[in-house]
Write an enzyme that holds these catalytic residues in place. Structure first.
Site, short mmCIF file in Angstrom:
data_model
loop_
_atom_site.label_atom_id
_atom_site.label_comp_id
_atom_site.label_asym_id
_atom_site.label_seq_id
_atom_site.Cartn_x
_atom_site.Cartn_y
_atom_site.Cartn_z
N HIS A 1 0.82 -1.22 0.00
CA HIS A 1 0.00 0.00 0.00
C HIS A 1 0.85 1.27 0.00
O HIS A 1 1.90 1.34 0.64
CB HIS A 1 -1.03 0.01 1.12
N ASP B 1 6.09 0.89 6.64
CA ASP B 1 4.64 0.68 6.53
C ASP B 1 4.03 1.81 5.71
O ASP B 1 3.66 2.83 6.24
CB ASP B 1 4.03 0.60 7.92
N GLU C 1 -4.94 1.49 2.92
CA GLU C 1 -4.91 0.28 3.74
C GLU C 1 -5.09 0.60 5.22
O GLU C 1 -5.76 -0.13 5.94
CB GLU C 1 -3.57 -0.45 3.55
N GLU C 2 -4.50 1.70 5.64
CA GLU C 2 -4.44 1.97 7.09
C GLU C 2 -5.83 2.15 7.69
O GLU C 2 -6.02 1.94 8.89
CB GLU C 2 -3.56 3.18 7.38
N ASP D 1 3.07 -6.33 3.37
CA ASP D 1 2.78 -5.23 4.29
C ASP D 1 3.33 -5.54 5.68
O ASP D 1 2.60 -5.49 6.67
CB ASP D 1 1.26 -4.98 4.33
N HIS E 1 3.82 2.64 12.61
CA HIS E 1 2.79 3.66 12.90
C HIS E 1 3.32 4.82 13.75
O HIS E 1 2.52 5.58 14.29
CB HIS E 1 1.57 3.05 13.61
#
Lengths: 468, 468
Positions: free
Chosen positions: B282, B294, B328-329, B356, B427
Site C-alpha cells: 500500500h 509501513d 490500507e491503514e 505489508d 505507525h
C-alpha cells in the site's frame, strides 16, 4: 586482608570496628577490607534505583529555574534528611529561566513535509506565527564557519554534520560546539534562525535539546535541533543544490527573577571534618524527558554511595559532602557553588568528582595528577578490579561542568562510565526511567563508594601528586 | 537444471529463451532455472530501494485522502510508466478524510507532567482548549471491558496493557482490538476520552497511531495512544489507587468528499493474459513518519519483483498485476478494489498476495490450501531455500487488509517477513527510510519474485488444492 565476598557487616565483625574507632593512622588492610565490603554491599542492591525511580516518577522533568526543579530540590531535602544525612540545606542562585514554547517546522518546498524539531536552551523565539525562509544547508560545521559575515542574510541555516559514537563521549565533545556556538556564529553571518542535526547517536525522530550560547550583547536568534532522520531527509532533498524553503515556529521565553537550587548534604568526618571529599550529580534536567540518565542517575549513584558510607558504624576520618546541583544543563550551578566558597575553604577539599554520564557501570577511574601511583591508587585498583574497572594510568582531564570551577583549588577525579549508548537518548524525550537497569547502575555505585570511602578514610593527598 | 549461481541473462543463454518463446506446457526445469535466476538478480540489487528512497524522500508521509497521498499516486503512475509497466492507471474511491490536529496531554495531579500522546485515526476531537478529567486506569483491556455500562462516566479511560514481541506479529494481532475497539467500548461505559498504551515493542517516547473504529451511529470520542514510558509512568503514579487527573487536547477533523487512489499496473501475460497473479503493497501511510516500513517497503518490494519479471525477454504465461493500494491503514482500499471487480473477473485471479510487514527478509511462504504439496510448492521451496526461507507446511491464514475482500473468490498466499522489530517503529514518527537496509530488503524481493514468477509462468491451480 581482602574480604571480597563478605558483606559489609561481616567485615566489621572481623575487627574493623575496633580498629577504626580510634584516631590513628589508617590501616591499609582495614581500608581495603572496608572498601571491598562497601563495594559488595552496593552490588547486592543500593538505594540508587529507588532514589531515581521516585525522583523521576514523582517530579518528572526538572528544568533549571522551573517550578518542577524547585519541587525536586524540596523532595531531595526531605529524602536526604530521612536517609540520615547531616547539614542538609539548599543553596539558591539566579538563572535565566528559559522556558520552552511551541515548536513546529515544516518544509514548504520542494514538497510539504513536517519536520521534528526542538528548541535549544537559551535560544530566541520566532514570532508566534513563525518565520518562512530559504534554507542554507551545510554538511559540516566548518563549511558554515567558512561563510563570510553577512553572506547568510535572511536564511535559516541548517548544519547536518553527524555525531560519532564513542565509549568515552568524545564524539559529543568534538561536535558540541556546533550546538553551543553555532547559533551565534550563524547570526554573525546574517542567519535569522539556526538548526543543527541533533547531537545523537540514535536514529530516532526525537530531537535532542541542549544549551546554546550567545555572546553578551547579541540578541538570541531562534535555534533548534532537527532529528537525525529529518536532517538526513534534508540532505537527500538538497542533493544537487535543490533549494529548500522552511516554515519554523519556536517560541521560548525567559522568566525574569528565576532561581535554581543546589542541595548539599554531609557525612561529617570523625577526625578531620573540615577536610571534604566532594561528590555529586545534578538534580536539574532538560524538560523533554524525565531526566533519568541525565542526571537523575548521577544524583542517585552518588547519593547511594554516600548513604552506604553514612551507614557504616563509624564515619570516615574526613567529611563526605554530597552536592546535587541545580542548573548543570545551563552551567550556572558549578560557578554558583564555587563562588560561595572561599579559596581557603576550597583548599580543604581533598578531591571532587561529579557523576553525570548516565546509569551504566564505571569502567575506569582517572585520578588527579600522578595519584594512580600512590597507595590510594593501588587500593582503589584492587577494590574495583572485580567489577571490572581499572585505575587509569593517565590523569583525570577535568571533571564536569559542576566541579570544574573548583578546579583551581581542588583536585578533580573522573569516574568514567560506559557512554556507548548514552547519546542515543541524552537530552531527548527518551530520557526516562525505563532506560535504566538497576543492577548495572549498582555497578557504578560500587565503584563510586570505593573511590569515595578510600579518599575519605585514608590520608591520601592528591595535591602532593601534582593535581593542581 | 538448477542455475543458482548464474545471473538471469546467463540462464537465458543456456536455452531458456528458445524454450519459453513457444506456447507449450511449462518445463519444470526451465521454471526452476528462471526462478533461481530472478532470485539471484534480486539479491544482486533490485529496484526496491531506489523506489522506496524516492517515495519517502520526495513525498514523505501519505495519509489516505490527503494531498500527499494523491501526490504519491501521481508519482507512482509516472514511476511505473517509466519502468515500462502496462495498463498503469489510478482507481479512486471515497475515504473519511480524517486529519490530525493538535495533540497534547498533561498530568495535572498528583504532579504536573507532560505526557506524549498521539490521536488514533478516525477518533473524535476535544474542544480546542481540551478537556480536564479524572483518569480511570486499567492494567488490562479485559479489566476495562469488565466495567458496567455507564460506570466510567466523565472519565478519561487509560488502558496500559503491554504488547508482546513476536516474530510473526501475533503479539500485535492479539492486542490490536484494544486500539481498534477500545474507544467505542470505553464510550459505551461513559468515558469522555480513551487512551491506550501504544501498541509498540520499543521503549521510545514516540507514540504509535493506528485506526480505531466506532459502530454506526456512535459519535467518536477523542482517542489516542500514550507512549510506552508514559504509560509506565502512569502505572507507577497510580500505585495504591492514587487518583490521577489529566488535561487532554486532541483536535482531529474529517474532510468531507475526500478520496484516495489505488495505482494498478500490469505485466501482461503472453499466453493467458486474463489469468492474473495479483501482488502489491500500500502507498498510503500514517502521517507521523514517512511510511518507509509501513508500507513504502511493501510497495517497493512488490514493484521490484514485478519489474524483474517485466524485464525478462518473454513475459510469463499469465499476467502479473501490481496494485499499490491507497488506503490500507483505514481499510478502505481492499473493499474498493474488490467491489469494482465482478466475481467472474475475480475467478480468473490465480492467487493474490500482499506485502505489508516491513523491509526485512521473508523467512517463510504460506500457500493457499494444500498447495505446499504441489509441484509449484516444491519448486518454490527449492528457489527460496538458499535465502534461507521455507514453504510453510501449514496453509496461509488470510493475506492482509487489502486482499482479504478478494478471498471469497481468490486464493490468498502469505509471504512471512521477520517482524521481530517491526512493531518498534510501526505507525510512529520513527518509520523513516534510515530504518531500512537495502540488502535485507532485496532478500524479500528475491522471495517475492520467485513466488510471483512461478505462479505466473506455471500452470499451478491453487483452487484445486482446497484454497477457497
Amino acid at each position: 586482608m581482602i574480604v571480597k565476598t563478605f558483606a559489609f557487616a561481616a567485615a566489621l565483625l572481623l575487627g574493623a570496628a575496633v580498629a577504626q574507632a580510634q584516631a590513628q593512622a589508617p590501616d591499609p588492610m582495614q581500608l581495603q577490607a572496608n572498601a571491598a565490603a562497601l563495594r559488595d554491599q552496593a552490588l547486592k542492591g543500593s538505594p540508587a534505583y529507588p532514589f531515581l525511580r521516585d525522583l523521576t516518577t514523582e517530579i518528572g522533568e526538572r528544568l533549571a529555574g522551573s517550578d518542577a526543579e524547585h519541587r525536586a530540590a524540596q523532595w531531595a531535602v526531605t529524602r536526604l534528611k530521612a536517609m540520615g544525612f547531616q547539614n542538609v540545606h539548599i543553596e539558591s542562585f539566579p538563572v535565566p529561566g528559559w522556558t520552552r514554547g511551541e515548536e513546529r517546522a515544516e518544509l514548504i518546498s520542494p514538497s510539504a513535509q513536517k519536520l521534528m524539531v526542538t528548541s535549544l536552551g537559551n535560544a530566541g523565539a520566532t514570532p508566534p506565527q513563525g518565520i518562512e525562509a530559504p534554507v542554507a544547508l551545510f554538511h559540516t560545521y566548518a563549511d558554515m564557519l567558512a561563510q563570510p559575515v553577512g553572506s547568510l542574510a535572511g536564511k535559516i541555516v541548517v548544519v547536518t554534520q553527524p555525531m560519532v559514537r564513542a565509549q568515552d563521549g568524545s564524539g559529543y565533545g568534538a561536535l558540541a560546539v556546533m550546538r553551543f556556538m553555532g547559533a551565534a556564529e550563524a547570526e554573525k553571518r546574517g542567519a535569522i534562525a539556526y538548526l543543527v542535526r541533533t547531537l545523537s547517536t540514535s536514529d530516532s525522530r526525537l530531537p535532542h535539546t541542549g544549551a546554546t550560547d550567545f555572546p553578551p550583547g547579541m540578541a538570541p536568534i531562534p535555534a533548534g535541533a532537527l532529528s537525525v532522520p529529518d536532517a538526513e531527509q534534508l540532505d537527500r532533498l538538497s542533493v544537487g543544490g535543490r533549494p529548500l524553503r522552511m516554515h519554523l515556529v519556536l517560541t521560548p521565553t525567559f522568566k525574569p527573577g528565576a532561581t535554581a537550587d543546589t542541595v548539599v548534604a554531609d557525612v561529617v568526618g570523625r577526625e578531620r571534618p573540615d577536610q571534604v571529599v566532594l561528590i555529586g550529580g545534578h538534580l536539574d534536567s532538560w524538560d523533554l524527558g524525565t531526566g533519568a540518565i541525565d542526571d537523575g542517575a548521577g544524583a542517585a549513584i552518588t547519593t547511594a554511595a554516600a548513604k552506604l558510607i553514612l551507614d557504616m558504624p563509624h564515619a570516615p576520618r574526613r567529611t563526605v559532602r554530597l552536592a546535587l546541583f541545580g542548573a548543570e544543563e545551563i552551567n550556572f550551578a558549578g560557578p554558583a557553588f564555587a563562588a560561595v566558597r572561599s579559596a581557603a575553604e576550597q583548599s580543604h577539599y581533598v578531591v571532587a568528582a561529579e557523576c553525570d554520564f548516565g546509569a551504566e557501570p564505571v569502567y575506569g577511574v582517572a585520578l588527579p595528577g600522578a595519584s594512580a601511583k600512590t597507595p590510594y591508587g593501588a587500593m582503589l585498583a584492587e577494590a574495583i578490579a572485580p567489577l571490572p574497572a581499572y585505575v587509569d594510568r593517565a590523569p583525570a582531564r577535568g571533571g564536569g561542568e559542576d566541579i570544574e570551577p573548583l578546579g583551581t583549588h581542588v583536585p578533580l577525579a573522573s569516574l568514567q562510565q560506559d557512554g556507548t549508548h548514552y547519546f542515543d537518548i541524552h537530552h531527548s524525550a527518551d530520557d526516562t526511567l525505563d532506560k535504566v537497569d538497576a543492577q548495572r547502575m549498582d555497578k557504578a555505585v560500587a565503584a563510586w563508594v570505593a573511590f569515595t570511602y578510600l579518599a575519605a578514610d585514608s590520608d591520601v593527598d592528591f595535591r602532593a601528586k601534582g593535581a593542581l
